[in-house]
Write a protein that holds these residues in place. Structure first.
Motif, PDB file in Angstrom:
ATOM      1  N   ALA A   1      33.394  16.981  -3.276  1.00 57.14           N
ATOM      2  CA  ALA A   1      32.111  15.966  -2.892  1.00 57.14           C
ATOM      3  C   ALA A   1      31.887  15.785  -1.796  1.00 57.14           C
ATOM      4  O   ALA A   1      32.370  15.062  -0.952  1.00 57.14           O
ATOM      5  N   LEU A   2      29.914  14.878  -2.250  1.00 56.59           N
ATOM      6  CA  LEU A   2      29.257  15.012  -1.237  1.00 56.59           C
ATOM      7  C   LEU A   2      28.353  13.922  -1.429  1.00 56.59           C
ATOM      8  O   LEU A   2      27.585  14.157  -2.458  1.00 56.59           O
ATOM      9  N   TRP A   3      28.271  12.105  -1.064  1.00 55.91           N
ATOM     10  CA  TRP A   3      28.104  11.341  -1.082  1.00 55.91           C
ATOM     11  C   TRP A   3      26.772  10.748   0.006  1.00 55.91           C
ATOM     12  O   TRP A   3      26.918  11.350   1.241  1.00 55.91           O
ATOM     13  N   VAL A   4      25.440  11.548  -0.415  1.00 57.35           N
ATOM     14  CA  VAL A   4      24.202  11.699   0.518  1.00 57.35           C
ATOM     15  C   VAL A   4      23.220  10.577   1.039  1.00 57.35           C
ATOM     16  O   VAL A   4      22.895  10.259  -0.151  1.00 57.35           O
ATOM     17  N   PRO A   5      22.964   9.785   2.036  1.00 61.10           N
ATOM     18  CA  PRO A   5      22.762   8.825   2.153  1.00 61.10           C
ATOM     19  C   PRO A   5      20.205   9.063   1.513  1.00 61.10           C
ATOM     20  O   PRO A   5      20.009  10.474   1.803  1.00 61.10           O
ATOM     21  N   GLY A   6      19.978   8.029   1.084  1.00 62.71           N
ATOM     22  CA  GLY A   6      19.312   8.903   0.271  1.00 62.71           C
ATOM     23  C   GLY A   6      17.997   8.089   1.426  1.00 62.71           C
ATOM     24  O   GLY A   6      17.618   7.862   1.952  1.00 62.71           O
ATOM     25  N   THR A   7      16.845   8.331   0.260  1.00 61.17           N
ATOM     26  CA  THR A   7      15.244   7.512   1.141  1.00 61.17           C
ATOM     27  C   THR A   7      14.902   6.811   0.572  1.00 61.17           C
ATOM     28  O   THR A   7      15.266   6.455  -1.078  1.00 61.17           O
ATOM     29  N   ASP A   8      13.645   6.320   0.606  1.00 56.55           N
ATOM     30  CA  ASP A   8      12.819   4.860   0.309  1.00 56.55           C
ATOM     31  C   ASP A   8      12.450   5.161  -1.177  1.00 56.55           C
ATOM     32  O   ASP A   8      11.792   6.081  -1.331  1.00 56.55           O
ATOM     33  N   HIS A   9      13.159   4.521  -1.924  1.00 56.08           N
ATOM     34  CA  HIS A   9      12.720   4.291  -3.374  1.00 56.08           C
ATOM     35  C   HIS A   9      12.181   3.281  -3.557  1.00 56.08           C
ATOM     36  O   HIS A   9      11.688   3.155  -4.346  1.00 56.08           O
ATOM     37  N   ALA A  10      11.728   2.031  -2.382  1.00 56.73           N
ATOM     38  CA  ALA A  10      11.447   1.072  -2.781  1.00 56.73           C
ATOM     39  C   ALA A  10       9.718   0.559  -1.619  1.00 56.73           C
ATOM     40  O   ALA A  10       9.630   0.124  -1.573  1.00 56.73           O
ATOM     41  N   GLY A  11       9.673   1.966  -2.430  1.00 57.43           N
ATOM     42  CA  GLY A  11       7.871   1.911  -1.399  1.00 57.43           C
ATOM     43  C   GLY A  11       6.921   0.429  -1.389  1.00 57.43           C
ATOM     44  O   GLY A  11       6.028  -0.351  -0.670  1.00 57.43           O
ATOM     45  N   ILE A  12       6.604  -0.161  -3.243  1.00 55.98           N
ATOM     46  CA  ILE A  12       5.613  -0.874  -3.067  1.00 55.98           C
ATOM     47  C   ILE A  12       6.245  -2.245  -2.690  1.00 55.98           C
ATOM     48  O   ILE A  12       5.754  -3.673  -1.843  1.00 55.98           O
ATOM     49  N   ALA A  13       8.095  -2.340  -3.097  1.00 54.02           N
ATOM     50  CA  ALA A  13       8.528  -3.765  -2.235  1.00 54.02           C
ATOM     51  C   ALA A  13       8.380  -3.535  -0.504  1.00 54.02           C
ATOM     52  O   ALA A  13       8.701  -4.433  -0.078  1.00 54.02           O
ATOM     53  N   THR A  14       9.178  -2.938  -0.037  1.00 52.73           N
ATOM     54  CA  THR A  14       8.343  -2.130   1.378  1.00 52.73           C
ATOM     55  C   THR A  14       7.481  -2.554   1.610  1.00 52.73           C
ATOM     56  O   THR A  14       7.362  -4.121   2.480  1.00 52.73           O
ATOM     57  N   GLN A  15       6.445  -2.221   1.359  1.00 52.67           N
ATOM     58  CA  GLN A  15       4.632  -3.240   2.057  1.00 52.67           C
ATOM     59  C   GLN A  15       4.518  -4.018   1.362  1.00 52.67           C
ATOM     60  O   GLN A  15       4.290  -4.611   2.064  1.00 52.67           O
ATOM     61  N   ARG A  16       4.918  -4.814   0.725  1.00 49.73           N
ATOM     62  CA  ARG A  16       4.875  -6.167   0.232  1.00 49.73           C
ATOM     63  C   ARG A  16       5.677  -6.991   0.806  1.00 49.73           C
ATOM     64  O   ARG A  16       4.995  -7.971   1.428  1.00 49.73           O
ATOM     65  N   VAL A  17       6.747  -6.802   2.036  1.00 47.10           N
ATOM     66  CA  VAL A  17       7.573  -7.464   2.780  1.00 47.10           C
ATOM     67  C   VAL A  17       6.828  -7.306   3.791  1.00 47.10           C
ATOM     68  O   VAL A  17       6.695  -7.815   5.101  1.00 47.10           O
ATOM     69  N   VAL A  18       6.913  -6.142   4.139  1.00 40.46           N
ATOM     70  CA  VAL A  18       5.162  -5.836   5.873  1.00 40.46           C
ATOM     71  C   VAL A  18       4.393  -6.736   5.592  1.00 40.46           C
ATOM     72  O   VAL A  18       3.818  -7.325   6.549  1.00 40.46           O
ATOM     73  N   GLU A  19       3.686  -6.751   4.945  1.00 38.67           N
ATOM     74  CA  GLU A  19       2.068  -7.503   4.331  1.00 38.67           C
ATOM     75  C   GLU A  19       2.662  -8.483   4.470  1.00 38.67           C
ATOM     76  O   GLU A  19       1.797  -9.536   5.351  1.00 38.67           O
ATOM     77  N   ARG A  20       3.697  -9.524   3.775  1.00 39.15           N
ATOM     78  CA  ARG A  20       3.642 -10.701   3.997  1.00 39.15           C
ATOM     79  C   ARG A  20       4.339 -11.013   5.994  1.00 39.15           C
ATOM     80  O   ARG A  20       3.223 -12.192   5.970  1.00 39.15           O
ATOM     81  N   LYS A  21       5.002 -10.651   6.614  1.00 35.78           N
ATOM     82  CA  LYS A  21       5.385 -10.661   7.640  1.00 35.78           C
ATOM     83  C   LYS A  21       4.204  -9.979   8.455  1.00 35.78           C
ATOM     84  O   LYS A  21       3.642 -11.170   9.138  1.00 35.78           O
ATOM     85  N   LEU A  22       3.275  -8.873   8.818  1.00 40.24           N
ATOM     86  CA  LEU A  22       2.087  -9.141   9.118  1.00 40.24           C
ATOM     87  C   LEU A  22       1.370 -10.301   9.426  1.00 40.24           C
ATOM     88  O   LEU A  22       0.570 -10.719  10.268  1.00 40.24           O
ATOM     89  N   LEU A  23       1.057 -10.821   7.814  1.00 38.69           N
ATOM     90  CA  LEU A  23       0.024 -11.732   8.235  1.00 38.69           C
ATOM     91  C   LEU A  23       0.875 -13.437   8.275  1.00 38.69           C
ATOM     92  O   LEU A  23       0.533 -14.355   9.052  1.00 38.69           O
ATOM     93  N   ARG A  24       2.281 -13.380   8.040  1.00 40.38           N
ATOM     94  CA  ARG A  24       2.737 -15.049   9.174  1.00 40.38           C
ATOM     95  C   ARG A  24       2.750 -14.240  10.369  1.00 40.38           C
ATOM     96  O   ARG A  24       2.137 -15.516  11.185  1.00 40.38           O
ATOM     97  N   GLU A  25       3.600 -13.605  11.361  1.00 38.76           N
ATOM     98  CA  GLU A  25       3.305 -13.587  11.980  1.00 38.76           C
ATOM     99  C   GLU A  25       2.370 -13.083  12.933  1.00 38.76           C
ATOM    100  O   GLU A  25       1.870 -13.635  14.319  1.00 38.76           O
ATOM    101  N   ARG A  26       1.064 -12.449  12.897  1.00 37.02           N
ATOM    102  CA  ARG A  26      -0.434 -11.429  13.173  1.00 37.02           C
ATOM    103  C   ARG A  26      -1.119 -12.256  12.979  1.00 37.02           C
ATOM    104  O   ARG A  26      -2.490 -11.997  12.760  1.00 37.02           O
ATOM    105  N   GLN A  27      -1.404 -13.108  11.549  1.00 35.12           N
ATOM    106  CA  GLN A  27      -2.350 -14.142  10.460  1.00 35.12           C
ATOM    107  C   GLN A  27      -3.675 -12.285  10.473  1.00 35.12           C
ATOM    108  O   GLN A  27      -4.679 -12.196  10.476  1.00 35.12           O
ATOM    109  N   GLN A  28      -3.054 -11.511   9.439  1.00 35.68           N
ATOM    110  CA  GLN A  28      -3.585  -9.977   9.539  1.00 35.68           C
ATOM    111  C   GLN A  28      -3.234  -9.607   8.104  1.00 35.68           C
ATOM    112  O   GLN A  28      -1.817  -9.508   8.434  1.00 35.68           O
TER     113      GLN A  28
END
Length: 89
Positions: free
Chosen positions: A51-78
């Motif tokens: 049995a092998l339990w393998v780490p996966g890849t990002d499955h939440a691209g939309i949520a990730t993008q939203r978090v990054v966009e908020r941080k970008l706006l907050r920190e760089r006003q972009q």
């Protein structure tokens, strides 16, 4: 036989672990998924399977993008549209 040794004749069971949630908000669904996956891996191991339990890849691209966009706006006003590809990559 060592703990990491593989049996070439054994049946195999592989399952992918979802990555951590970028939003940091964990809920009951995360706990349920991990519990079910853990149970399945253990059950297959008890049956003699490799049995092998393998780490996966990002499955939440939309949520990730939203978090990054908020941080970008907050920190760089972009906004993401203000950046060119070189500014992101």
């Amino acid at each position: 036989r060592g703990a990491a040794a593989a049996d070439a004749d054994a049946k195999r069971f592989v399952i992918v672990i979802p990555p951590p949630n970028v939003t940091g908000a964990l809920h009951l669904g995360h706990a349920l998924t991990n519990s079910v996956q853990d149970t399945l891996v253990r059950w297959h191991r008890m049956r003699g399977h490799e049995a092998l339990w393998v780490p996966g890849t990002d499955h939440a691209g939309i949520a990730t993008q939203r978090v990054v966009e908020r941080k970008l706006l907050r920190e760089r006003q972009q906004r993401r549209h203000d950046l060119r590809r070189r500014g992101v990559v």
